[in-house]
Design a protein around this motif. Structure first.
Motif, PDB file in Angstrom:
ATOM      1  N   LEU A  73      22.620 -15.624 -17.178  1.00 54.71           N
ATOM      2  CA  LEU A  73      22.901 -14.907 -18.424  1.00 54.71           C
ATOM      3  C   LEU A  73      22.038 -15.443 -19.560  1.00 54.71           C
ATOM      4  O   LEU A  73      21.519 -14.659 -20.372  1.00 54.71           O
ATOM      5  CB  LEU A  73      24.382 -15.030 -18.780  1.00 54.71           C
ATOM      6  N   LEU A  74      21.861 -16.761 -19.619  1.00 56.06           N
ATOM      7  CA  LEU A  74      20.977 -17.338 -20.636  1.00 56.06           C
ATOM      8  C   LEU A  74      19.553 -16.826 -20.456  1.00 56.06           C
ATOM      9  O   LEU A  74      18.876 -16.487 -21.438  1.00 56.06           O
ATOM     10  CB  LEU A  74      21.007 -18.866 -20.535  1.00 56.06           C
ATOM     11  N   GLY A  75      19.099 -16.749 -19.199  1.00 55.09           N
ATOM     12  CA  GLY A  75      17.766 -16.219 -18.937  1.00 55.09           C
ATOM     13  C   GLY A  75      17.624 -14.776 -19.383  1.00 55.09           C
ATOM     14  O   GLY A  75      16.605 -14.397 -19.979  1.00 55.09           O
ATOM     15  N   VAL A  76      18.648 -13.968 -19.112  1.00 58.16           N
ATOM     16  CA  VAL A  76      18.626 -12.566 -19.537  1.00 58.16           C
ATOM     17  C   VAL A  76      18.552 -12.475 -21.054  1.00 58.16           C
ATOM     18  O   VAL A  76      17.766 -11.686 -21.616  1.00 58.16           O
ATOM     19  CB  VAL A  76      19.866 -11.820 -19.009  1.00 58.16           C
ATOM     20  N   ILE A  77      19.347 -13.288 -21.735  1.00 55.68           N
ATOM     21  CA  ILE A  77      19.349 -13.267 -23.204  1.00 55.68           C
ATOM     22  C   ILE A  77      17.978 -13.639 -23.746  1.00 55.68           C
ATOM     23  O   ILE A  77      17.447 -12.987 -24.665  1.00 55.68           O
ATOM     24  CB  ILE A  77      20.428 -14.215 -23.747  1.00 55.68           C
ATOM     25  N   MET A  78      17.380 -14.681 -23.183  1.00 56.03           N
ATOM     26  CA  MET A  78      16.065 -15.112 -23.658  1.00 56.03           C
ATOM     27  C   MET A  78      15.005 -14.047 -23.394  1.00 56.03           C
ATOM     28  O   MET A  78      14.166 -13.764 -24.259  1.00 56.03           O
ATOM     29  CB  MET A  78      15.680 -16.426 -22.971  1.00 56.03           C
ATOM     30  N   GLY A 113      23.973  -7.916 -19.508  1.00 56.60           N
ATOM     31  CA  GLY A 113      24.755  -9.137 -19.381  1.00 56.60           C
ATOM     32  C   GLY A 113      25.900  -9.005 -18.393  1.00 56.60           C
ATOM     33  O   GLY A 113      26.008  -9.790 -17.434  1.00 56.60           O
ATOM     34  N   PRO A 114      26.797  -8.019 -18.588  1.00 58.59           N
ATOM     35  CA  PRO A 114      27.873  -7.826 -17.617  1.00 58.59           C
ATOM     36  C   PRO A 114      27.371  -7.554 -16.205  1.00 58.59           C
ATOM     37  O   PRO A 114      27.945  -8.066 -15.237  1.00 58.59           O
ATOM     38  CB  PRO A 114      28.635  -6.615 -18.176  1.00 58.59           C
ATOM     39  N   LEU A 115      26.313  -6.768 -16.070  1.00 57.28           N
ATOM     40  CA  LEU A 115      25.779  -6.480 -14.733  1.00 57.28           C
ATOM     41  C   LEU A 115      25.242  -7.743 -14.069  1.00 57.28           C
ATOM     42  O   LEU A 115      25.361  -7.916 -12.844  1.00 57.28           O
ATOM     43  CB  LEU A 115      24.672  -5.435 -14.823  1.00 57.28           C
ATOM     44  N   THR A 116      24.647  -8.624 -14.864  1.00 56.21           N
ATOM     45  CA  THR A 116      24.147  -9.882 -14.310  1.00 56.21           C
ATOM     46  C   THR A 116      25.291 -10.724 -13.766  1.00 56.21           C
ATOM     47  O   THR A 116      25.167 -11.347 -12.702  1.00 56.21           O
ATOM     48  CB  THR A 116      23.363 -10.660 -15.386  1.00 56.21           C
ATOM     49  N   ILE A 117      26.421 -10.746 -14.469  1.00 59.90           N
ATOM     50  CA  ILE A 117      27.602 -11.462 -13.975  1.00 59.90           C
ATOM     51  C   ILE A 117      28.181 -10.746 -12.754  1.00 59.90           C
ATOM     52  O   ILE A 117      28.575 -11.386 -11.775  1.00 59.90           O
ATOM     53  CB  ILE A 117      28.667 -11.567 -15.085  1.00 59.90           C
ATOM     54  N   TYR A 118      28.194  -9.428 -12.794  1.00 57.40           N
ATOM     55  CA  TYR A 118      28.807  -8.636 -11.723  1.00 57.40           C
ATOM     56  C   TYR A 118      28.014  -8.715 -10.419  1.00 57.40           C
ATOM     57  O   TYR A 118      28.582  -8.874  -9.334  1.00 57.40           O
ATOM     58  CB  TYR A 118      28.911  -7.180 -12.182  1.00 57.40           C
ATOM     59  N   ARG A 119      26.686  -8.615 -10.508  1.00 55.72           N
ATOM     60  CA  ARG A 119      25.836  -8.593  -9.312  1.00 55.72           C
ATOM     61  C   ARG A 119      25.308  -9.978  -8.935  1.00 55.72           C
ATOM     62  O   ARG A 119      24.691 -10.125  -7.877  1.00 55.72           O
ATOM     63  CB  ARG A 119      24.647  -7.653  -9.535  1.00 55.72           C
ATOM     64  N   GLU A 120      25.504 -10.954  -9.832  1.00 56.83           N
ATOM     65  CA  GLU A 120      25.035 -12.322  -9.594  1.00 56.83           C
ATOM     66  C   GLU A 120      23.524 -12.399  -9.434  1.00 56.83           C
ATOM     67  O   GLU A 120      22.996 -13.184  -8.650  1.00 56.83           O
ATOM     68  CB  GLU A 120      25.742 -12.950  -8.380  1.00 56.83           C
ATOM     69  N   LYS A 121      22.822 -11.571 -10.174  1.00 62.12           N
ATOM     70  CA  LYS A 121      21.372 -11.653 -10.285  1.00 62.12           C
ATOM     71  C   LYS A 121      20.958 -10.908 -11.550  1.00 62.12           C
ATOM     72  O   LYS A 121      21.728 -10.112 -12.091  1.00 62.12           O
ATOM     73  CB  LYS A 121      20.678 -11.063  -9.057  1.00 62.12           C
ATOM     74  N   VAL A 122      19.764 -11.221 -12.040  1.00 66.60           N
ATOM     75  CA  VAL A 122      19.289 -10.622 -13.290  1.00 66.60           C
ATOM     76  C   VAL A 122      19.177  -9.113 -13.127  1.00 66.60           C
ATOM     77  O   VAL A 122      18.527  -8.626 -12.188  1.00 66.60           O
ATOM     78  CB  VAL A 122      17.930 -11.235 -13.687  1.00 66.60           C
ATOM     79  N   MET A 123      19.805  -8.384 -14.065  1.00 67.58           N
ATOM     80  CA  MET A 123      19.892  -6.921 -13.945  1.00 67.58           C
ATOM     81  C   MET A 123      19.545  -6.270 -15.284  1.00 67.58           C
ATOM     82  O   MET A 123      20.429  -5.881 -16.051  1.00 67.58           O
ATOM     83  CB  MET A 123      21.312  -6.513 -13.527  1.00 67.58           C
ATOM     84  N   ILE A 124      18.261  -6.190 -15.579  1.00 68.50           N
ATOM     85  CA  ILE A 124      17.820  -5.537 -16.814  1.00 68.50           C
ATOM     86  C   ILE A 124      17.435  -4.080 -16.540  1.00 68.50           C
ATOM     87  O   ILE A 124      17.921  -3.165 -17.216  1.00 68.50           O
ATOM     88  CB  ILE A 124      16.651  -6.301 -17.451  1.00 68.50           C
ATOM     89  N   GLY A 125      16.582  -3.866 -15.542  1.00 63.22           N
ATOM     90  CA  GLY A 125      16.206  -2.500 -15.168  1.00 63.22           C
ATOM     91  C   GLY A 125      17.395  -1.648 -14.754  1.00 63.22           C
ATOM     92  O   GLY A 125      17.556  -0.509 -15.232  1.00 63.22           O
ATOM     93  N   PRO A 126      18.277  -2.165 -13.878  1.00 61.29           N
ATOM     94  CA  PRO A 126      19.462  -1.380 -13.500  1.00 61.29           C
ATOM     95  C   PRO A 126      20.364  -1.049 -14.687  1.00 61.29           C
ATOM     96  O   PRO A 126      21.006   0.005 -14.695  1.00 61.29           O
ATOM     97  CB  PRO A 126      20.182  -2.301 -12.506  1.00 61.29           C
ATOM     98  N   ALA A 127      20.416  -1.932 -15.688  1.00 64.99           N
ATOM     99  CA  ALA A 127      21.217  -1.649 -16.883  1.00 64.99           C
ATOM    100  C   ALA A 127      20.651  -0.441 -17.621  1.00 64.99           C
ATOM    101  O   ALA A 127      21.392   0.416 -18.115  1.00 64.99           O
ATOM    102  CB  ALA A 127      21.246  -2.871 -17.799  1.00 64.99           C
ATOM    103  N   TRP A 128      19.344  -0.367 -17.697  1.00 69.90           N
ATOM    104  CA  TRP A 128      18.675   0.776 -18.344  1.00 69.90           C
ATOM    105  C   TRP A 128      19.014   2.069 -17.619  1.00 69.90           C
ATOM    106  O   TRP A 128      19.328   3.083 -18.243  1.00 69.90           O
ATOM    107  CB  TRP A 128      17.174   0.515 -18.359  1.00 69.90           C
ATOM    108  N   ARG A 129      18.960   2.032 -16.307  1.00 69.63           N
ATOM    109  CA  ARG A 129      19.250   3.244 -15.528  1.00 69.63           C
ATOM    110  C   ARG A 129      20.731   3.607 -15.600  1.00 69.63           C
ATOM    111  O   ARG A 129      21.075   4.795 -15.594  1.00 69.63           O
ATOM    112  CB  ARG A 129      18.830   3.023 -14.071  1.00 69.63           C
ATOM    113  N   LEU A 130      21.594   2.613 -15.694  1.00 69.00           N
ATOM    114  CA  LEU A 130      23.033   2.869 -15.732  1.00 69.00           C
ATOM    115  C   LEU A 130      23.448   3.637 -16.978  1.00 69.00           C
ATOM    116  O   LEU A 130      24.399   4.430 -16.947  1.00 69.00           O
ATOM    117  CB  LEU A 130      23.798   1.542 -15.658  1.00 69.00           C
TER     118      LEU A 130
END
Length: 289
Positions: free
Chosen positions: A105-110, A170-187
């Protein structure tokens, strides 16, 4: 269907079902506020003692250490709020953890903040140059100025649009247990205005709450901005006043509002993500019960 009403109703249920966890998060916010005040005290004293025109800069070491501690604590608490929204059954230690979820999550935020800043800077420069150039060609300096203003508005609107579109990362990263930026955009495809409406209402609520705290602190400090020392006293007020009693009282108030703010902001994002994933509020309510 995900709507502004469904997001807010789900968020209220989330808050009502996690009172104990929110109380703990508020306690952490209280401690963070006290740490911030103690770290800022030497800085404030140096600011008050500085003479006008003095080239000496106050020592910022304690401030930066406090900011680092606060960053880590906020990441842990936001991860806890996301976990509470997505995995209500994992309520051990009030959803608080320190592990790979928090590191991701810290990595996603950065990535989001640094990448977003760079992208906004580049987009702003390009838009400004193009619109100002077009304005000069069409109508001279006056129109060029209007073009510059339009460029700022365009970039600002783009930042808001992009922030809403990737808000579930952020929530998707916690939910899937991996960095999820692209999937968040599509969601969030097709759901921008509904998410935007919910977030705007939340931002208004948080703004009013913090303005009330700020007004109380400034009023209690008696800061007068026409006085050369007024800015210093205002800074002291923002850090909870001058006496220890004032600091504890304001830290407690800040902690309560801060804990609720995390529940409202992170909780709303988590609830919205859950609904976008097709996990309805009915299923969420069954887990809470």
């Amino acid at each position: 269907m995900v709507t502004v009403g469904s997001i807010w109703s789900g968020t209220f249920r989330f808050i009502g079902s996690n009172i104990a966890a929110i109380a703990v998060w508020s306690g952490i916010m209280f401690l963070l506020s006290m740490v911030s005040m103690l770290a800022m005290a030497p800085f404030q004293a140096q600011m008050a003692a500085m003479q006008p025109g003095s080239p000496q800069m106050p020592n910022m070491g304690g401030f930066f250490v406090a900011m680092l501690i606060m960053l880590v604590a906020f990441v842990v608490m936001w991860a806890a709020a996301f976990r509470a929204a997505l995995f209500p059954q994992r309520n051990r230690f009030f959803y608080l953890r320190v592990g790979m979820d928090e590191l991701r999550l810290l990595g996603v935020i950065m990535v989001v903040f640094v990448g977003g800043y760079i992208a906004a800077l580049i987009a702003g420069l390009i838009a400004s140059m193009l619109l100002v150039l077009i304005g000069r060609l069409v109508g001279g300096p006056a129109v060029a100025g209007v073009g510059g203003v339009l460029a700022v508005l365009l970039v600002f609107g783009g930042i808001i649009w992009a922030a809403v579109r990737i808000s579930p990362c952020g929530p998707l990263t916690i939910y899937r247990e991996k960095v999820m930026i692209g999937p968040a955009w599509r969601l969030t495809r097709g759901a921008f205005w509904r998410l935007f409406g919910a977030y705007v209402l939340m931002a208004i609520v948080m703004f009013v709450a913090y303005m009330v705290i700020f007004a109380v602190e400034i009023g209690a400090s008696g800061a007068n901005f026409s006085d050369p020392q007024g800015a210093v006293r205002a800074l002291q007020a923002m850090q909870g006043g001058t006496s220890m009693g004032q600091r504890i009282m304001y830290s407690l108030l800040t902690g309560i509002v801060g804990g609720l703010g995390i529940a409202l902001q992170a909780g709303m994002t988590g609830v919205a993500t859950r609904q976008l994933l097709g996990l309805s509020d009915d299923k969420l309510q069954q887990v809470f019960e």
